[in-house]
Design a protein around this motif. Structure first.
Motif, PDB file in Angstrom:
ATOM      1  N   CYS A  99       0.931  -1.306  -0.179  1.00 36.04           N
ATOM      2  CA  CYS A  99      -0.066  -0.188   0.013  1.00 36.04           C
ATOM      3  C   CYS A  99       0.801   1.265  -0.014  1.00 36.04           C
ATOM      4  O   CYS A  99       2.134   1.063  -0.158  1.00 36.04           O
ATOM      5  CB  CYS A  99      -0.974  -0.049   1.086  1.00 36.04           C
ATOM      6  N   GLY A 100       0.077   2.347   0.039  1.00 35.48           N
ATOM      7  CA  GLY A 100       1.219   3.846  -0.228  1.00 35.48           C
ATOM      8  C   GLY A 100       2.037   3.785   1.082  1.00 35.48           C
ATOM      9  O   GLY A 100       3.005   4.432   0.957  1.00 35.48           O
ATOM     10  N   THR A 101       1.340   3.532   2.306  1.00 38.66           N
ATOM     11  CA  THR A 101       2.011   3.950   3.460  1.00 38.66           C
ATOM     12  C   THR A 101       3.536   2.718   3.366  1.00 38.66           C
ATOM     13  O   THR A 101       4.566   3.280   3.649  1.00 38.66           O
ATOM     14  CB  THR A 101       1.483   3.171   4.728  1.00 38.66           C
ATOM     15  N   TYR A 126      -0.965  12.152   7.527  1.00 39.48           N
ATOM     16  CA  TYR A 126       0.038  11.598   6.963  1.00 39.48           C
ATOM     17  C   TYR A 126       1.643  12.003   6.992  1.00 39.48           C
ATOM     18  O   TYR A 126       2.301  11.268   7.111  1.00 39.48           O
ATOM     19  CB  TYR A 126      -0.255  11.674   5.308  1.00 39.48           C
ATOM     20  N   ARG A 129       2.533  10.410  10.125  1.00 36.29           N
ATOM     21  CA  ARG A 129       2.823   9.041  10.161  1.00 36.29           C
ATOM     22  C   ARG A 129       4.319   8.739   9.598  1.00 36.29           C
ATOM     23  O   ARG A 129       5.104   7.870  10.368  1.00 36.29           O
ATOM     24  CB  ARG A 129       1.708   8.296   8.960  1.00 36.29           C
ATOM     25  N   VAL A 172       4.539  16.463   2.269  1.00 37.23           N
ATOM     26  CA  VAL A 172       3.204  15.907   1.699  1.00 37.23           C
ATOM     27  C   VAL A 172       2.693  17.062   0.506  1.00 37.23           C
ATOM     28  O   VAL A 172       2.592  17.968   1.040  1.00 37.23           O
ATOM     29  CB  VAL A 172       2.241  15.627   2.702  1.00 37.23           C
ATOM     30  N   HIS A 174      -0.209  16.759  -1.195  1.00 42.80           N
ATOM     31  CA  HIS A 174      -1.700  16.950  -0.961  1.00 42.80           C
ATOM     32  C   HIS A 174      -1.992  16.270   0.339  1.00 42.80           C
ATOM     33  O   HIS A 174      -2.052  15.027   0.606  1.00 42.80           O
ATOM     34  CB  HIS A 174      -2.483  16.415  -1.853  1.00 42.80           C
ATOM     35  N   THR A 176      -4.047  14.801   2.667  1.00 50.10           N
ATOM     36  CA  THR A 176      -5.330  14.031   2.636  1.00 50.10           C
ATOM     37  C   THR A 176      -6.099  14.160   4.010  1.00 50.10           C
ATOM     38  O   THR A 176      -7.476  14.014   3.867  1.00 50.10           O
ATOM     39  CB  THR A 176      -5.448  12.589   2.201  1.00 50.10           C
ATOM     40  N   ASP A 203       5.602  12.988  -0.259  1.00 49.53           N
ATOM     41  CA  ASP A 203       4.573  11.995  -0.482  1.00 49.53           C
ATOM     42  C   ASP A 203       3.350  12.744  -1.535  1.00 49.53           C
ATOM     43  O   ASP A 203       2.765  13.636  -0.842  1.00 49.53           O
ATOM     44  CB  ASP A 203       3.970  11.692   1.074  1.00 49.53           C
ATOM     45  N   MET A 205       0.820  10.862  -2.864  1.00 51.63           N
ATOM     46  CA  MET A 205      -0.204   9.858  -2.618  1.00 51.63           C
ATOM     47  C   MET A 205      -1.459  10.063  -3.336  1.00 51.63           C
ATOM     48  O   MET A 205      -1.784   9.632  -4.413  1.00 51.63           O
ATOM     49  CB  MET A 205      -0.341   9.261  -1.361  1.00 51.63           C
ATOM     50  N   SER A 206      -1.824  11.200  -2.888  1.00 51.10           N
ATOM     51  CA  SER A 206      -3.479  11.465  -3.034  1.00 51.10           C
ATOM     52  C   SER A 206      -3.193  12.599  -4.251  1.00 51.10           C
ATOM     53  O   SER A 206      -4.477  13.213  -4.692  1.00 51.10           O
ATOM     54  CB  SER A 206      -4.118  11.776  -2.039  1.00 51.10           C
ATOM     55  N   LYS A 228      -5.260   5.940  -6.118  1.00 50.16           N
ATOM     56  CA  LYS A 228      -5.671   7.118  -6.155  1.00 50.16           C
ATOM     57  C   LYS A 228      -6.089   8.040  -7.038  1.00 50.16           C
ATOM     58  O   LYS A 228      -6.917   7.521  -7.872  1.00 50.16           O
ATOM     59  CB  LYS A 228      -4.896   8.100  -5.017  1.00 50.16           C
TER      60      LYS A 228
END
Ligand SMILES: *Cc1c(COP(=O)(O)O)cnc(C)c1O
Length: 410
Positions: A99-101, A126, A129, A172, A174, A176, A203, A205-206, A228
């Motif tokens: 997954c993305g994480t 995020y 995290r 990051v 975007h 999320t 990051d 991701m989104s 995403k």
């Protein structure tokens, strides 16, 4: 007819039958979903995907199958193209299972050397995290934290870097958590100009595929995932980077299976993944990339998401819902709404009622205040957003919450 073609036909027939109302009423009904209709995912991911993306998975390729490996190379090249670079100009795309994480963790854990120190900029969960990941992996870090309803301040990040001691900066694109777009381009350009030795990790991701992200801004490593804004299915993430930066990470990885450089080297040497590849997810993603391009690439995809957002905003504001994030930094990907302050408004039953009607939303995870999120990304259209809003109206009526809604508790 070849046996392969027969098998494909049989598979399609089976699917056709099981998705008819009679054939699937039991399983769908037990999932709490309108019979004969798939749920629409108004969430940050996994997302609603197109039928053709799902269909692309109806073939089982072995991990060494030439057609699968060609799909991998095609995916890598298309992703680099979106980021404004190519293999020919010295850039690489490394697909990582998971997954993305796990992709973020693979990037941090593979890139930052022992003795290095990363400044992690956070304005939501995020970013936070990443600080937990660094604690797990024993990576020296400092966090520069902003509230989750504002974008990070470029000036503040530059001021922090001026203190010295940082080899890496991680941000990051975007966020999320609340749906906040961060000024990554401005930051990357200024950091590269003022601190050329600090590597920049992003990051996205989104963000990737919905908002522009160009490695040429000065980004050394960026990570995103399949499920995403490109609208693939979950199963892998990918790290985009310059080859030169990647080759400098030799010996840094804290994990075997998440070693980005080792993954890349093995793929370079053999064309194959080191361990079981996400075969079906890659095939779905290749189709999703073709559909992203057919929609007009970034401008087409972003235009639909913006239309979705506008359709939802107009309806939700008319009902009386209030956004958590102010308009200047609010993205058109994720909307965070505050829960209205009324004794009859119970979020759990609100959520369940919507879910029963086939609309899946997402609870908020803000630092303060009760909220919920509605993502408008995935294979969704303005009409889906209006249908969701109509259903929200009828659920509020059912819960005997007066409309327009009372303001939220602050
Ligand atoms: C979704 C997301 C992640 C994590 O991805 P998972 O696939 O849920 O592990 C990380 N960062 C951002 C900004 C995200 O939106």
């Amino acid at each position: 007819m070849t046996s392969r073609a027969m098998r494909a036909q049989f598979t399609l027939r089976r699917i056709g039958r099981s998705s008819c109302v009679a054939g699937c009423s039991r399983s769908f009904a037990s999932a709490g979903v309108v019979v004969g209709r798939e749920p629409l995912l108004f969430t940050p991911g996994p997302l609603t995907t197109s039928a053709t993306v799902k269909q692309a998975m109806l073939v089982d390729y072995g991990s060494r199958d030439r057609r699968f490996l060609e799909a991998c190379r095609d995916v890598e090249e298309r992703l680099l193209h979106i980021a404004g670079v190519s293999k020919e100009t010295g850039y690489e795309c490394v697909i990582m299972q998971g997954c993305g994480t796990m992709g973020v963790e693979a990037m941090l854990g593979s890139v930052i050397p022992r003795g290095g120190k990363v400044l992690i900029v956070t304005n939501g969960s995020y970013g936070q995290r990443q600080t937990i990941m660094c604690r797990y992996m024993g990576i020296d870090f400092e966090a520069l934290s902003f509230g989750d309803r504002i974008a990070f301040s470029v000036e503040d990040v530059l001021k922090e870097l001026k203190k010295g001691g940082f080899t890496h900066l991680s941000v990051v694109h975007h966020e999320t958590t609340a749906g906040v777009l961060n000024p990554v381009e401005e930051l990357a350009r200024k950091v590269k100009a003022q601190f050329p030795n600090v590597s920049i990790l992003v990051d996205s991701m989104s963000g990737f595929g919905g908002y522009d992200l160009q490695l040429k801004w000065g980004i050394d490593f960026a990570v995103s995932s399949a499920n995403k804004c490109i609208e693939g299915v979950p199963g892998f993430s990918y790290v985009l980077c310059s080859r030169e930066a990647l080759l400098k990470t030799e010996g840094n990885a804290r994990s075997l299976s998440m070693d980005v450089l080792d993954q890349w080297k093995y793929i370079q040497a053999t064309g194959q993944f080191r361990y079981t590849p996400p075969t079906h997810a890659v095939l779905a993603f290749q189709q999703a990339l073709k559909e992203w391009e057919a929609e007009g690439g970034l401008s087409g995809r972003a235009a639909r998401y913006r239309e979705n957002y506008e359709a939802l905003r107009i309806e939700m504001e008319a009902i009386g819902f209030q956004f958590y994030v102010s308009e200047d930094v609010r993205s058109f990907l994720i909307c965070t709404f505050m829960v209205p302050d009324h004794p009859n408004f119970d979020f759990d039953s609100f959520y369940q009622h919507l879910s029963d009607e086939g609309f899946v939303i997402y609870p908020g995870k803000l630092a303060s205040g009760q909220s919920f999120r509605i993502g408008v990304i995935g294979r969704l259209f303005p009409n889906d957003c209006r249908r969701l809003a109509d259903t929200i109206r009828s659920v509020c009526k059912k819960m005997a919450v007066p409309m327009p809604l009372p303001p939220p508790k602050r």
